[in-house]
Motif scaffolding. Sequence first.
Motif, PDB file in Angstrom:
ATOM      1  N   PHE A  14       0.356  -0.747  -9.670  1.00  0.00           N
ATOM      2  CA  PHE A  14       1.595  -0.032  -9.960  1.00  0.00           C
ATOM      3  C   PHE A  14       2.736  -1.007 -10.203  1.00  0.00           C
ATOM      4  N   HIS A  15       2.808  -2.033  -9.382  1.00  0.00           N
ATOM      5  CA  HIS A  15       3.861  -3.041  -9.516  1.00  0.00           C
ATOM      6  C   HIS A  15       3.798  -3.709 -10.885  1.00  0.00           C
ATOM      7  N   ALA A  58       0.821  -1.210   0.000  1.00  0.00           N
ATOM      8  CA  ALA A  58       0.000   0.000   0.000  1.00  0.00           C
ATOM      9  C   ALA A  58       0.850   1.252   0.000  1.00  0.00           C
ATOM     10  N   SER A  59       2.067   1.142   0.530  1.00  0.00           N
ATOM     11  CA  SER A  59       2.994   2.268   0.623  1.00  0.00           C
ATOM     12  C   SER A  59       4.079   2.208  -0.450  1.00  0.00           C
ATOM     13  N   LEU A  60       3.870   1.359  -1.454  1.00  0.00           N
ATOM     14  CA  LEU A  60       4.789   1.205  -2.588  1.00  0.00           C
ATOM     15  C   LEU A  60       6.166   0.701  -2.182  1.00  0.00           C
ATOM     16  N   VAL A  61       6.236  -0.042  -1.101  1.00  0.00           N
ATOM     17  CA  VAL A  61       7.459  -0.768  -0.757  1.00  0.00           C
ATOM     18  C   VAL A  61       7.292  -2.140  -1.402  1.00  0.00           C
ATOM     19  N   GLN A  91      -8.054  -0.168  -1.077  1.00  0.00           N
ATOM     20  CA  GLN A  91      -7.782   0.626  -2.278  1.00  0.00           C
ATOM     21  C   GLN A  91      -6.286   0.782  -2.507  1.00  0.00           C
ATOM     22  N   LEU A  92      -5.557   1.105  -1.442  1.00  0.00           N
ATOM     23  CA  LEU A  92      -4.118   1.332  -1.588  1.00  0.00           C
ATOM     24  C   LEU A  92      -3.366   0.049  -1.923  1.00  0.00           C
ATOM     25  N   VAL A  93      -3.784  -1.053  -1.332  1.00  0.00           N
ATOM     26  CA  VAL A  93      -3.143  -2.334  -1.666  1.00  0.00           C
ATOM     27  C   VAL A  93      -3.352  -2.657  -3.137  1.00  0.00           C
ATOM     28  N   TYR A 131      -0.506 -12.572  -5.257  1.00  0.00           N
ATOM     29  CA  TYR A 131      -1.152 -11.331  -5.682  1.00  0.00           C
ATOM     30  C   TYR A 131      -0.320 -10.124  -5.281  1.00  0.00           C
ATOM     31  N   LEU A 132       0.143 -10.100  -4.035  1.00  0.00           N
ATOM     32  CA  LEU A 132       0.961  -8.978  -3.575  1.00  0.00           C
ATOM     33  C   LEU A 132       2.244  -8.860  -4.387  1.00  0.00           C
TER      34      LEU A 132
END
Length: 226
Positions: free
Chosen positions: A161-162, A87-90, A153-155, A114-115
């Motif tokens: 993005f990934h 969610a924090s783009l890490v 939403q952020l996840v 998925y992650l």
Amino acid sequence: MNILSRVLSFLTLLALLSLAACSSGPKAPDWQMEAKTAMERAVAAYLEGNSRVEAQEFARARSELSSTGRSDLMARAELLRCASRVASLVLEPCAAFEPLRPDAPAAERAYADYLAGQLQPQDMALLPAPQRAAAAAGADAAALKAMGDPLSQLVAAGVMFHAGRASPAVLQQAVDTASGQGWRRPLLAWLGVQLQLAEKGGDTEAATRLRRRIALTQNPAAGSKP
């Protein structure tokens, strides 16, 4: 009710964590309540940008979960932690989950994939409902907003993005979501992506505006008058 309420509801992994206690039933064991409190504090601290508190609280949650000897619960906790990072783009491997993968249920293995942006089409049905809907919608910002839960939403935006599928509308939705919740860490991450795009596109006005907003987010004093 789910004992990991509020902050952790975003994954619908609360039900998967099997740490539910009904108010009309027997008193929940101490380890459940301790794990609940620690996980809530850990995720909240991470989103707020407090890595030290997050590490302390997650270590406490991990200790409580390990007392059960259940690798499935530990696997789910590790996934919760990794999801807050996505969610924090890490965008790094969920390394602590991998040793637990052999004993993890299929749904947890699918969520880990998925992650990581490696979900197989046949495993989509195993995802929690919010992520399943977002995965099916592709890079649709409207689908993100329809998810309702801010962290969900952020996840989902992080996964998009990934995979290189995050449109400008998705980026803006992620910024608005993080801003609306006051989550400093993901807000800075998503603003940083917008800044990179503005600089790459030669939009100096937008880049200047984004730098001011980033500075304000990093340092509240940046917005005060001299």
